[in-house]
Design a protein around this motif. Sequence first.
Motif, PDB file in Angstrom:
ATOM      1  N   ASP A 102      32.977  22.464  46.902  1.00  0.00           N
ATOM      2  CA  ASP A 102      33.439  21.956  48.186  1.00  0.00           C
ATOM      3  C   ASP A 102      34.796  22.523  48.591  1.00  0.00           C
ATOM      4  OD1 ASP A 102      31.217  20.261  48.739  1.00  0.00           O
ATOM      5  OD2 ASP A 102      31.922  18.963  47.124  1.00  0.00           O
ATOM      6  N   ALA A 103      35.299  23.504  47.830  1.00  0.00           N
ATOM      7  CA  ALA A 103      36.585  24.109  48.181  1.00  0.00           C
ATOM      8  C   ALA A 103      36.463  24.826  49.525  1.00  0.00           C
ATOM      9  CB  ALA A 103      37.014  25.084  47.091  1.00  0.00           C
ATOM     10  N   GLY A 104      37.581  24.924  50.272  1.00  0.00           N
ATOM     11  CA  GLY A 104      37.550  25.598  51.563  1.00  0.00           C
ATOM     12  C   GLY A 104      37.314  27.088  51.387  1.00  0.00           C
ATOM     13  N   THR A 105      38.275  27.764  50.763  1.00  0.00           N
ATOM     14  CA  THR A 105      38.175  29.195  50.509  1.00  0.00           C
ATOM     15  C   THR A 105      38.306  29.430  49.004  1.00  0.00           C
ATOM     16  OG1 THR A 105      39.119  29.780  52.649  1.00  0.00           O
ATOM     17  CG2 THR A 105      39.282  31.441  50.911  1.00  0.00           C
ATOM     18  N   ILE A 106      37.349  30.192  48.471  1.00  0.00           N
ATOM     19  CA  ILE A 106      37.425  30.525  47.045  1.00  0.00           C
ATOM     20  C   ILE A 106      37.791  31.998  46.910  1.00  0.00           C
ATOM     21  CG2 ILE A 106      36.141  30.755  44.872  1.00  0.00           C
ATOM     22  CD1 ILE A 106      34.405  28.386  45.753  1.00  0.00           C
ATOM     23  N   VAL A 107      38.846  32.257  46.156  1.00  0.00           N
ATOM     24  CA  VAL A 107      39.247  33.627  45.849  1.00  0.00           C
ATOM     25  C   VAL A 107      38.956  33.861  44.372  1.00  0.00           C
ATOM     26  CG1 VAL A 107      41.206  35.221  45.662  1.00  0.00           C
ATOM     27  CG2 VAL A 107      41.067  33.631  47.599  1.00  0.00           C
ATOM     28  N   ALA A 108      38.303  34.977  44.063  1.00  0.00           N
ATOM     29  CA  ALA A 108      38.020  35.292  42.660  1.00  0.00           C
ATOM     30  C   ALA A 108      38.695  36.600  42.283  1.00  0.00           C
ATOM     31  CB  ALA A 108      36.513  35.395  42.436  1.00  0.00           C
ATOM     32  N   ILE A 109      39.370  36.569  41.144  1.00  0.00           N
ATOM     33  CA  ILE A 109      39.990  37.782  40.612  1.00  0.00           C
ATOM     34  C   ILE A 109      39.477  37.937  39.188  1.00  0.00           C
ATOM     35  CG2 ILE A 109      42.164  38.890  39.956  1.00  0.00           C
ATOM     36  CD1 ILE A 109      43.469  37.113  42.217  1.00  0.00           C
ATOM     37  N   ASN A 110      38.764  39.044  38.943  1.00  0.00           N
ATOM     38  CA  ASN A 110      38.118  39.206  37.642  1.00  0.00           C
ATOM     39  C   ASN A 110      37.900  40.691  37.393  1.00  0.00           C
ATOM     40  OD1 ASN A 110      36.106  39.026  35.420  1.00  0.00           O
ATOM     41  ND2 ASN A 110      36.127  36.848  35.968  1.00  0.00           N
ATOM     42  N   LYS A 111      37.980  41.089  36.123  1.00  0.00           N
ATOM     43  CA  LYS A 111      37.802  42.532  35.880  1.00  0.00           C
ATOM     44  C   LYS A 111      36.323  42.917  35.842  1.00  0.00           C
ATOM     45  CE  LYS A 111      37.986  43.039  30.822  1.00  0.00           C
ATOM     46  NZ  LYS A 111      38.224  41.822  30.083  1.00  0.00           N
ATOM     47  N   ASP A 112      35.453  41.918  35.679  1.00  0.00           N
ATOM     48  CA  ASP A 112      34.017  42.199  35.638  1.00  0.00           C
ATOM     49  C   ASP A 112      33.410  42.041  37.039  1.00  0.00           C
ATOM     50  OD1 ASP A 112      31.315  42.334  35.252  1.00  0.00           O
ATOM     51  OD2 ASP A 112      31.181  40.507  34.022  1.00  0.00           O
ATOM     52  N   ALA A 113      33.041  43.161  37.643  1.00  0.00           N
ATOM     53  CA  ALA A 113      32.518  43.132  39.017  1.00  0.00           C
ATOM     54  C   ALA A 113      31.206  42.357  39.115  1.00  0.00           C
ATOM     55  CB  ALA A 113      32.320  44.565  39.526  1.00  0.00           C
ATOM     56  N   ASP A 114      30.526  42.159  37.985  1.00  0.00           N
ATOM     57  CA  ASP A 114      29.245  41.444  38.000  1.00  0.00           C
ATOM     58  C   ASP A 114      29.383  39.953  37.698  1.00  0.00           C
ATOM     59  OD1 ASP A 114      27.813  43.789  38.537  1.00  0.00           O
ATOM     60  OD2 ASP A 114      27.845  44.338  36.405  1.00  0.00           O
ATOM     61  N   ALA A 115      30.612  39.474  37.549  1.00  0.00           N
ATOM     62  CA  ALA A 115      30.801  38.055  37.212  1.00  0.00           C
ATOM     63  C   ALA A 115      30.198  37.176  38.312  1.00  0.00           C
ATOM     64  CB  ALA A 115      32.284  37.757  37.041  1.00  0.00           C
ATOM     65  N   GLY A 140      31.209  36.337  49.951  1.00  0.00           N
ATOM     66  CA  GLY A 140      32.165  36.738  50.971  1.00  0.00           C
ATOM     67  C   GLY A 140      32.478  38.217  50.934  1.00  0.00           C
ATOM     68  N   ILE A 141      33.729  38.539  51.180  1.00  0.00           N
ATOM     69  CA  ILE A 141      34.135  39.944  51.231  1.00  0.00           C
ATOM     70  C   ILE A 141      34.807  40.359  49.919  1.00  0.00           C
ATOM     71  CG2 ILE A 141      34.453  39.968  53.737  1.00  0.00           C
ATOM     72  CD1 ILE A 141      37.570  39.718  53.049  1.00  0.00           C
ATOM     73  N   MET A 142      34.808  41.659  49.640  1.00  0.00           N
ATOM     74  CA  MET A 142      35.557  42.175  48.507  1.00  0.00           C
ATOM     75  C   MET A 142      36.762  42.932  49.065  1.00  0.00           C
ATOM     76  SD  MET A 142      33.853  41.107  45.864  1.00  0.00           S
ATOM     77  CE  MET A 142      34.514  42.017  44.460  1.00  0.00           C
ATOM     78  N   VAL A 143      37.907  42.722  48.447  1.00  0.00           N
ATOM     79  CA  VAL A 143      39.093  43.488  48.824  1.00  0.00           C
ATOM     80  C   VAL A 143      39.432  44.418  47.665  1.00  0.00           C
ATOM     81  CG1 VAL A 143      40.006  41.749  50.392  1.00  0.00           C
ATOM     82  CG2 VAL A 143      40.622  41.651  47.966  1.00  0.00           C
ATOM     83  N   SER A 144      40.230  45.458  47.941  1.00  0.00           N
ATOM     84  CA  SER A 144      40.426  46.443  46.875  1.00  0.00           C
ATOM     85  C   SER A 144      41.803  46.368  46.215  1.00  0.00           C
ATOM     86  CB  SER A 144      40.170  47.854  47.411  1.00  0.00           C
ATOM     87  OG  SER A 144      41.005  48.068  48.518  1.00  0.00           O
ATOM     88  N   ASP A 145      42.738  45.662  46.837  1.00  0.00           N
ATOM     89  CA  ASP A 145      44.039  45.532  46.173  1.00  0.00           C
ATOM     90  C   ASP A 145      44.777  44.291  46.672  1.00  0.00           C
ATOM     91  OD1 ASP A 145      44.936  46.214  48.716  1.00  0.00           O
ATOM     92  OD2 ASP A 145      45.294  48.321  48.171  1.00  0.00           O
ATOM     93  N   VAL A 146      45.965  44.079  46.099  1.00  0.00           N
ATOM     94  CA  VAL A 146      46.723  42.871  46.412  1.00  0.00           C
ATOM     95  C   VAL A 146      47.138  42.810  47.881  1.00  0.00           C
ATOM     96  CG1 VAL A 146      48.883  41.626  45.937  1.00  0.00           C
ATOM     97  CG2 VAL A 146      47.440  42.424  44.042  1.00  0.00           C
ATOM     98  N   PRO A 147      47.647  43.899  48.480  1.00  0.00           N
ATOM     99  CA  PRO A 147      48.006  43.795  49.908  1.00  0.00           C
ATOM    100  C   PRO A 147      46.823  43.374  50.786  1.00  0.00           C
ATOM    101  CG  PRO A 147      48.983  45.762  48.952  1.00  0.00           C
ATOM    102  CD  PRO A 147      48.097  45.174  47.890  1.00  0.00           C
ATOM    103  N   GLU A 148      45.634  43.896  50.481  1.00  0.00           N
ATOM    104  CA  GLU A 148      44.450  43.479  51.259  1.00  0.00           C
ATOM    105  C   GLU A 148      44.144  41.996  51.047  1.00  0.00           C
ATOM    106  OE1 GLU A 148      40.747  45.612  51.049  1.00  0.00           O
ATOM    107  OE2 GLU A 148      41.789  47.561  51.097  1.00  0.00           O
ATOM    108  N   LEU A 149      44.305  41.549  49.798  1.00  0.00           N
ATOM    109  CA  LEU A 149      44.058  40.132  49.487  1.00  0.00           C
ATOM    110  C   LEU A 149      45.020  39.246  50.265  1.00  0.00           C
ATOM    111  CD1 LEU A 149      42.867  37.750  47.897  1.00  0.00           C
ATOM    112  CD2 LEU A 149      44.330  38.374  45.969  1.00  0.00           C
ATOM    113  N   VAL A 150      46.307  39.617  50.247  1.00  0.00           N
ATOM    114  CA  VAL A 150      47.316  38.816  50.941  1.00  0.00           C
ATOM    115  C   VAL A 150      47.024  38.801  52.442  1.00  0.00           C
ATOM    116  CG1 VAL A 150      49.782  38.617  51.497  1.00  0.00           C
ATOM    117  CG2 VAL A 150      49.057  39.153  49.149  1.00  0.00           C
ATOM    118  N   ALA A 151      46.612  39.961  52.977  1.00  0.00           N
ATOM    119  CA  ALA A 151      46.292  40.022  54.406  1.00  0.00           C
ATOM    120  C   ALA A 151      45.119  39.112  54.738  1.00  0.00           C
ATOM    121  CB  ALA A 151      45.978  41.468  54.795  1.00  0.00           C
ATOM    122  N   ALA A 152      44.104  39.095  53.865  1.00  0.00           N
ATOM    123  CA  ALA A 152      42.930  38.238  54.097  1.00  0.00           C
ATOM    124  C   ALA A 152      43.321  36.763  54.053  1.00  0.00           C
ATOM    125  CB  ALA A 152      41.849  38.539  53.065  1.00  0.00           C
ATOM    126  N   LEU A 153      44.214  36.417  53.126  1.00  0.00           N
ATOM    127  CA  LEU A 153      44.671  35.023  53.027  1.00  0.00           C
ATOM    128  C   LEU A 153      45.492  34.642  54.258  1.00  0.00           C
ATOM    129  CD1 LEU A 153      45.645  34.798  49.228  1.00  0.00           C
ATOM    130  CD2 LEU A 153      43.700  33.698  50.340  1.00  0.00           C
TER     131      LEU A 153
END
Lengths: 314, 249
Positions: free
Chosen positions: A274-287, B230-243
Amino acid sequence: MSKVLVIAEHDGNKLNASTAKCVACASGIPDSEIHVVIFASAGEKLAADAAGLASVDKVMYVDNSSNEHALAAVLAPQIVSLAGDYTHIFGPSTTFGKDLMPRVAALLDVNQISDVMEVIGSHSFKRPIYAGNAILTVEAPEGTAVVATVRTASYRAVGNGGAAPVEQITVSADLPQHTRFVSLQAGKSDRPDLQTASKVVSGGRALASSENFEIIFRLAEALGAGVGASRAAVDAGYVPNELQVGQTGKIIAPDLYIAIGISGAIQHLTGIKDAGTIVAINKDADAPIFDVADIGLVGDLFKIIPELEKAIRS
Amino acid sequence: MEKILVGLKRVVDYNVRVRVKSDGSGVDTDGVKMSINPFDEIALEEALRIRERGEAKEVIVVSIGTSEAQQQLRTGLAMGADRAILVESTTAVDPLTSAKMFLKLIEKENPDLVILGKQAIDNDNIQTGQMLAALWGRPQATFASELVFDGNRAKVTREVDIGLETIEIDLPAVITADLRLNEPRYVKLPDIMKAKKKPLEQISAADLAVATVNALVESAYEPPQQRQKGIMVSDVPELVAALKDKGLV
């Protein structure tokens, strides 16, 4: 007409936000009158706060030194003595309510509806099962009290602006002595509370140590965010148990959730859907976390997080 | 302590991704792997450790369910329980009725302690232990992460939202196990063989003659709303811009 009794959760000084969320759920019951009850050692101020919540029609408080710490075995008989003509008795689906409400339901000889996420009618509700993989509609029988816990992540707290009458009451109930409070070891509270924070940063197993987890805390500080963790990170001992997000931890609904080094097991996703926006940061592109993320970034978290922190602070 | 009673529920395995049937009549459990509810396994492990420390003499595992739940009870016996009781029911049993059935067994067995999992991962109700303690008129210590016994009392550390709470309870009592109480042992092959000879008593649910109340009616099942990728971004500046676009930073 329905008459709803909401059991307030508090820490002795202030109401937990879960109380205003229970009121929000209760206000969805058609044609309902909502009463809030506070069990405390000194509940007058708490009662005044509850009286200010929108949609509340009446507040009662029961002062008793036995109520200083919320013990289900001590509170349940007091609630039962008040149950009277209430059609509904609601508590939050927090550890407080999960512990207490089934004890109340059993004493009233009714089944309980856990984790109400939607009110369809006075006796019809939706709730998640199987870690949220299925949504069940349940109908409660008429003629007996509906005892339920409210899935707090599904509701926005009602605002203030209420002016309900407050009444100090006494209850006659035999309070057991067989259960005694010893101590409470609470986590550090200088950060926004995980369950109510509008932004949450969570770390997973990929952080690899409690020292490394510091970068999560620093990013959270820069954002003014609460901190969460996956079960794997808690099991590995990087952070304490109260930070766990997911089916068996906390279910949360912040406006922004940043999952860092978390693969996204279904049990974790249950806690954030139910989160508004979810941001994911992970080294595995298939996660699997990327399948539900609104914004994804693939890369080395140990490079990305400090850079992100810097960008946010500037 | 003489006896510890442990509940073992047969549930869809933790790793199975459950799906709602297309007609909305339930969830599809045909042919899926079934296991002991993970929290119940932790409950049993704790009971076994208490017995192995010499603080209890007998561990009894109980399941309420179909005859297939014998599999989970046999696993419990292989883990080390002394005997098993299956309360056989062909229909699903709700938490209140389960608690009433446990109470009947308690009246017969007089355990000093009942340990259940804090929740079953199928219905996620989180009710049975608390209901049992209420009907029994005894203490409950839910979400337990540590137990220390001292004669007729126990100190229980509980995982609560704001941290760890410790309470003291008099025995007999009901304890529900949280994740970090212990790590359950693996079952070894010789123990599986030995478990076949351990007693497994079968009782029909009807014979326990508990009074059931108006049940909740499960009228519809539906899949949850799915979040979109959703969308994929390629670096931190793009992430910050999206936020920033979303007004989140």
